[in-house]
Scaffold this motif. Structure first.
Motif, PDB file in Angstrom:
ATOM      1  N   ALA A 154       0.864  -1.189   0.000  1.00 13.41           N
ATOM      2  CA  ALA A 154       0.000   0.000   0.000  1.00 13.41           C
ATOM      3  C   ALA A 154       0.895   1.232   0.000  1.00 13.41           C
ATOM      4  CB  ALA A 154      -0.931  -0.020   1.213  1.00 13.41           C
ATOM      5  N   HIS A 155       1.574   1.459  -1.098  1.00 16.03           N
ATOM      6  CA  HIS A 155       2.628   2.471  -1.133  1.00 16.03           C
ATOM      7  C   HIS A 155       2.082   3.896  -1.110  1.00 16.03           C
ATOM      8  CE1 HIS A 155       4.736  -1.065  -3.211  1.00 16.03           C
ATOM      9  NE2 HIS A 155       5.122  -1.030  -1.961  1.00 16.03           N
ATOM     10  N   GLU A 156       0.964   4.137  -1.753  1.00 13.24           N
ATOM     11  CA  GLU A 156       0.404   5.488  -1.758  1.00 13.24           C
ATOM     12  C   GLU A 156      -0.054   5.908  -0.361  1.00 13.24           C
ATOM     13  OE1 GLU A 156       0.108   8.971  -3.385  1.00 13.24           O
ATOM     14  OE2 GLU A 156       0.465   7.300  -4.758  1.00 13.24           O
ATOM     15  N   PRO A 157      -0.884   5.108   0.337  1.00 15.98           N
ATOM     16  CA  PRO A 157      -1.228   5.492   1.715  1.00 15.98           C
ATOM     17  C   PRO A 157      -0.019   5.472   2.643  1.00 15.98           C
ATOM     18  CG  PRO A 157      -2.179   3.349   1.162  1.00 15.98           C
ATOM     19  CD  PRO A 157      -1.659   3.936  -0.103  1.00 15.98           C
ATOM     20  N   GLY A 158       0.947   4.589   2.376  1.00 11.42           N
ATOM     21  CA  GLY A 158       2.162   4.581   3.189  1.00 11.42           C
ATOM     22  C   GLY A 158       2.926   5.877   3.052  1.00 11.42           C
ATOM     23  N   LEU A 159       2.974   6.399   1.849  1.00  7.62           N
ATOM     24  CA  LEU A 159       3.657   7.683   1.636  1.00  7.62           C
ATOM     25  C   LEU A 159       2.925   8.796   2.388  1.00  7.62           C
ATOM     26  CD1 LEU A 159       5.807   9.390   0.245  1.00  7.62           C
ATOM     27  CD2 LEU A 159       4.332   9.481  -1.778  1.00  7.62           C
ATOM     28  N   ARG A 160       1.607   8.774   2.351  1.00  2.00           N
ATOM     29  CA  ARG A 160       0.853   9.798   3.087  1.00  2.00           C
ATOM     30  C   ARG A 160       1.130   9.706   4.580  1.00  2.00           C
ATOM     31  NH1 ARG A 160      -3.412   8.191  -0.410  1.00  2.00           N
ATOM     32  NH2 ARG A 160      -4.488   7.117   1.309  1.00  2.00           N
ATOM     33  N   ALA A 161       1.178   8.478   5.108  1.00  2.00           N
ATOM     34  CA  ALA A 161       1.423   8.298   6.546  1.00  2.00           C
ATOM     35  C   ALA A 161       2.813   8.814   6.926  1.00  2.00           C
ATOM     36  CB  ALA A 161       1.279   6.829   6.915  1.00  2.00           C
ATOM     37  N   LEU A 162       3.812   8.517   6.112  1.00  2.00           N
ATOM     38  CA  LEU A 162       5.170   8.964   6.421  1.00  2.00           C
ATOM     39  C   LEU A 162       5.287  10.474   6.307  1.00  2.00           C
ATOM     40  CD1 LEU A 162       7.102   6.109   4.617  1.00  2.00           C
ATOM     41  CD2 LEU A 162       7.274   6.654   7.048  1.00  2.00           C
ATOM     42  N   GLU A 163       4.664  11.057   5.306  1.00  2.00           N
ATOM     43  CA  GLU A 163       4.730  12.516   5.164  1.00  2.00           C
ATOM     44  C   GLU A 163       3.974  13.208   6.291  1.00  2.00           C
ATOM     45  OE1 GLU A 163       5.506  12.973   0.374  1.00  2.00           O
ATOM     46  OE2 GLU A 163       3.435  13.117   1.110  1.00  2.00           O
TER      47      GLU A 163
END
Length: 388
Positions: free
Chosen positions: A206-215
């Motif tokens: 789930a790379h897109e939501p993972g990127l949102r979580a990290l940002e």
């Protein structure tokens, strides 16, 4: 048997110990040590564990076949799950003094950074249960200290669960960490947990939501006020870069890598709040990002590794991960002998990490399929890693 004995002898000599020194340190007889080293006696699990403890290494480092290691980690997972099932309820078990708990948690962190998952898995259930009891009973002034210990211990336990493929248990460990963080009164730990949480998204692809979580974790991180905070922010940027690469957001990945490089310029390579950060760590993640691009990133990945290798200052897991990802790029670039050598280097650095690494197994299987001749060394690696 001879292979195990030879590795024991090599590890002993590297520590400038005699056979009698090793016997004394392990609680075994001199005759037992001597017969095990020359291959005349097969060590039992207890004997092997005693020798490994005396040598200060994980038992897996003495084994050619990781099967027992994997089995021992998996065997500990139910107890680990039970230990955190009622994390919000106290029981009446014993609790050691704070200083002893701090020492036990420091051991767990050291084992995590050294990829010693057997020790982690075996020690974690009792330690987590004890820390939960300690947290529920602690007087108000001690609660933040105990909560910080719980976060660290849960992070170490999560590493063992994640590497064993127990992704659901890993996610529960991260939930436990997120529950404990507000009780630590330490804003920095929220950034640390945000970094660890990224593995949930990697596991689910789930790379897109993972990127949102990290940002989001980057936005919430404390302003830089010293190397520890800089490292926490830098680690988030490193992980966000790789996540962005896998999400196909190469522009954002480049931005995150640039931020990580700036933070690393004034942060010497080291372990900060349980995470490695510094110039070498950033370079490892630059290669990881290049590999995330797959074929288009091969030349970039090979250029990053040309004439450079991660220093021994990095934890074994990160160093071995570099070589696993490099092997992937080398295989894509039709440099199969180099890919095999990179996998062998990774295995020497952190065998448990490599044996549980899906990409290491996949690359080994690819090399085996593409091999035009019978290669005993490659076949042995494939059997060890479970590619065949």
């Amino acid at each position: 048997m001879r292979g195990v004995g030879s590795r024991i002898a090599t590890a002993r000599r590297a520590r400038r110990m005699t056979q009698r020194d090793l016997a004394d340190a392990s609680g075994l007889s001199h005759a037992t040590v001597r017969s095990v080293e020359r291959g005349a006696r097969r060590p039992s699990d207890g004997t092997l564990d005693a020798l490994a403890a005396a040598l200060g290494i994980d038992p897996s480092r003495l084994l050619a076949d990781g099967g027992r290691v994997v089995g021992k980690v998996h065997a500990a997972l139910p107890a680990l799950s039970d230990a955190i099932a009622a994390y919000d309820l106290a029981d009446d078990g014993p609790v050691r003094p704070l200083a002893e708990l701090q020492s036990a948690v420091a051991d767990s962190e050291r084992w995590r950074l050294g990829s010693q998952y057997v020790r982690l898995a075996e020690a974690a259930p009792a330690l987590l249960a004890e820390l939960l009891r300690a947290l529920h009973r602690a007087p108000a002034p001690e609660r933040p200290v105990v909560a910080r210990l719980l976060v660290s211990a849960a992070r170490s336990a999560d590493a063992a669960a994640y590497k064993a493929g127990a992704k659901d248990l890993s996610a529960r460990m991260i939930d436990l960490m997120r529950w404990a963080v507000p009780q630590t009164e330490d804003d920095l730990l929220a950034s640390v947990v945000g970094y660890v949480r990224g593995e949930v998204f990697f596991a689910a692809r789930a790379h897109e939501p993972g990127l949102r979580a990290l940002e989001s974790a980057i936005d919430a991180a404390p302003s830089v006020s010293g190397p520890t905070v800089a490292a926490a922010r830098g680690a988030l940027h490193m992980r966000a870069a790789v996540m962005a690469g896998r999400a196909g957001r190469t522009d954002r990945a480049a931005d995150h890598l640039a931020e990580a490089r700036v933070l690393a310029q004034h942060t010497p390579e080291g372990i900060y709040a349980g995470t490695a950060f510094g110039p070498d760590s950033v370079r490892v993640h630059e290669l990881s990002f290049a590999v995330s691009l797959q074929d288009p990133g091969v030349d970039q990945a090979l250029a990053i590794a040309r004439g450079w290798a991660p220093s021994r200052a990095l934890p074994p897991e990160r160093r071995s991960g570099f070589y696993v990802e490099l092997a992937r790029a080398q295989a894509w670039g039709n440099r199969r002998e180099d890919a095999f050598e990179s996998l062998c280097v990774a295995r020497r650095i952190a065998p448990q990490h490599v044996r549980g690494h899906a990409w290491a197994r996949e690359t080994t299987g690819t090399l085996l399929r593409l091999s035009r001749r019978q290669d005993p060394a490659l076949t042995a690696l494939a059997e060890w890693i479970g590619a065949i």
